[in-house]
Write an enzyme that holds these catalytic residues in place. Sequence first.
Site, PDB file in Angstrom:
ATOM      1  N   GLU A 160      58.938 -48.523 -45.111  1.00  0.00           N
ATOM      2  CA  GLU A 160      57.969 -47.971 -43.952  1.00  0.00           C
ATOM      3  C   GLU A 160      58.255 -46.580 -43.965  1.00  0.00           C
ATOM      4  O   GLU A 160      59.228 -45.830 -44.044  1.00  0.00           O
ATOM      5  CB  GLU A 160      58.526 -48.329 -42.778  1.00  0.00           C
ATOM      6  CG  GLU A 160      58.479 -49.740 -42.404  1.00  0.00           C
ATOM      7  CD  GLU A 160      58.936 -50.018 -40.797  1.00  0.00           C
ATOM      8  OE1 GLU A 160      58.912 -49.448 -40.018  1.00  0.00           O
ATOM      9  OE2 GLU A 160      59.060 -51.304 -40.705  1.00  0.00           O
ATOM     10  N   GLU A 170      48.486 -51.437 -33.158  1.00  0.00           N
ATOM     11  CA  GLU A 170      48.971 -52.796 -32.812  1.00  0.00           C
ATOM     12  C   GLU A 170      48.965 -52.654 -31.306  1.00  0.00           C
ATOM     13  O   GLU A 170      50.118 -52.161 -30.717  1.00  0.00           O
ATOM     14  CB  GLU A 170      50.110 -53.342 -33.539  1.00  0.00           C
ATOM     15  CG  GLU A 170      49.877 -53.523 -34.900  1.00  0.00           C
ATOM     16  CD  GLU A 170      51.388 -53.599 -35.666  1.00  0.00           C
ATOM     17  OE1 GLU A 170      51.985 -54.681 -35.455  1.00  0.00           O
ATOM     18  OE2 GLU A 170      51.639 -52.772 -36.466  1.00  0.00           O
ATOM     19  N   LYS A 212      52.484 -53.729 -29.451  1.00  0.00           N
ATOM     20  CA  LYS A 212      53.800 -53.126 -29.844  1.00  0.00           C
ATOM     21  C   LYS A 212      54.694 -52.534 -28.553  1.00  0.00           C
ATOM     22  O   LYS A 212      53.983 -51.865 -27.732  1.00  0.00           O
ATOM     23  CB  LYS A 212      53.839 -51.925 -30.749  1.00  0.00           C
ATOM     24  CG  LYS A 212      53.359 -52.374 -32.340  1.00  0.00           C
ATOM     25  CD  LYS A 212      54.412 -52.861 -32.988  1.00  0.00           C
ATOM     26  CE  LYS A 212      55.235 -51.502 -33.565  1.00  0.00           C
ATOM     27  NZ  LYS A 212      56.369 -52.022 -34.594  1.00  0.00           N
ATOM     28  N   GLU A 226      54.006 -46.245 -30.612  1.00  0.00           N
ATOM     29  CA  GLU A 226      54.341 -47.153 -31.409  1.00  0.00           C
ATOM     30  C   GLU A 226      53.056 -47.904 -31.529  1.00  0.00           C
ATOM     31  O   GLU A 226      53.083 -48.672 -32.551  1.00  0.00           O
ATOM     32  CB  GLU A 226      55.395 -48.185 -30.735  1.00  0.00           C
ATOM     33  CG  GLU A 226      56.770 -47.677 -30.648  1.00  0.00           C
ATOM     34  CD  GLU A 226      57.353 -47.459 -32.018  1.00  0.00           C
ATOM     35  OE1 GLU A 226      57.022 -48.379 -32.795  1.00  0.00           O
ATOM     36  OE2 GLU A 226      58.417 -46.584 -32.226  1.00  0.00           O
TER      37      GLU A 226
END
Length: 317
Positions: free
Chosen positions: A240, A288, A291, A297
């Site tokens: 990541e 997203e 999250k 995030e």
Amino acid sequence: MHAGAQSHGVCYGMTADDLPPPSEVVQLYKSNGIANMRVYSPVGEVMEALRGSGIGLVLGVANEDVASLATCAPCAASWVEANVRPYHQDVNILYIAVGNEVDAAAAAQTILPAMRSLQAALAAAGLAGSIKVSTCVRLDVVTDTFPPSSGAFAQPYMVDVARFLAAAGAPLLANVYPYFAYRGSPGDVGLGYALFQPGAAVRDGGSGLVYTNLFDAMVDSVHAALEKAGAPDVRVVVSESGWPSAGGAAASVQNAQAYVQNLVDHVAQGTPKRPGPLETYVFAMFNENQKPGEPTEKNFGLFYPSKAPVYPIVFRR
């Protein structure tokens, strides 16, 4: 070099309630020239969509399943039977990642036994040669990361993990985020150094190597830790790395685009300590909306759920 080692990947996180169906996501990967995908747990619909796609896959074991795999050999066999065997002929599974950033106390007890258990299950299924077992770690598994040559594993279990990987010919998967290092110490880390922008250069007094960006320095601290653990030949895969486009300090579309495009362009050359292509997975494919944590995030995506780009990235030049 492992198939796919020269390729870029993108993490397909699914902590959202508004994402397109997996069949469309796979097409989005292909149309953007994204060679590899990382998923965090097996999802049948995703695995089916990947059949025949040629996309290399990092297949995650969900953190909540790690403990049972560590203590129950039949559980590992069942996991392989359910999630690998039905797909391996049509889906290019590169690695199985046992957990993602499992906290140190739990990891010390479960990660290596689970890795051994899954490797044995793959061997029993005749698949150990083609699919490698690893785990994904946060960079805090390494201590003394500056200068990079001082890097060493902070926990004894990671030394044992490193030796397991060396014996198996498997890479260590590491999540590497200059964004969080910059945000945590903005007075010590220049934004340009974090974004791969020319200007800063830091010499490592221990190795004599010169670092022009924070990413390389972070990755090479992992290489140093592997050497100290007696596993110098274990390859690092960056599982990541990304930069948020909104929601917090230095989180902007401009910075996110600069970081990710520079990352994609840079990793073909590797790091000062390990020149050569560095397999790297950008986090993440989509913003997203579910999250947890800070607003940043929710804003690491290359794409909105509508499949419109948050910012353009060129994966093939």
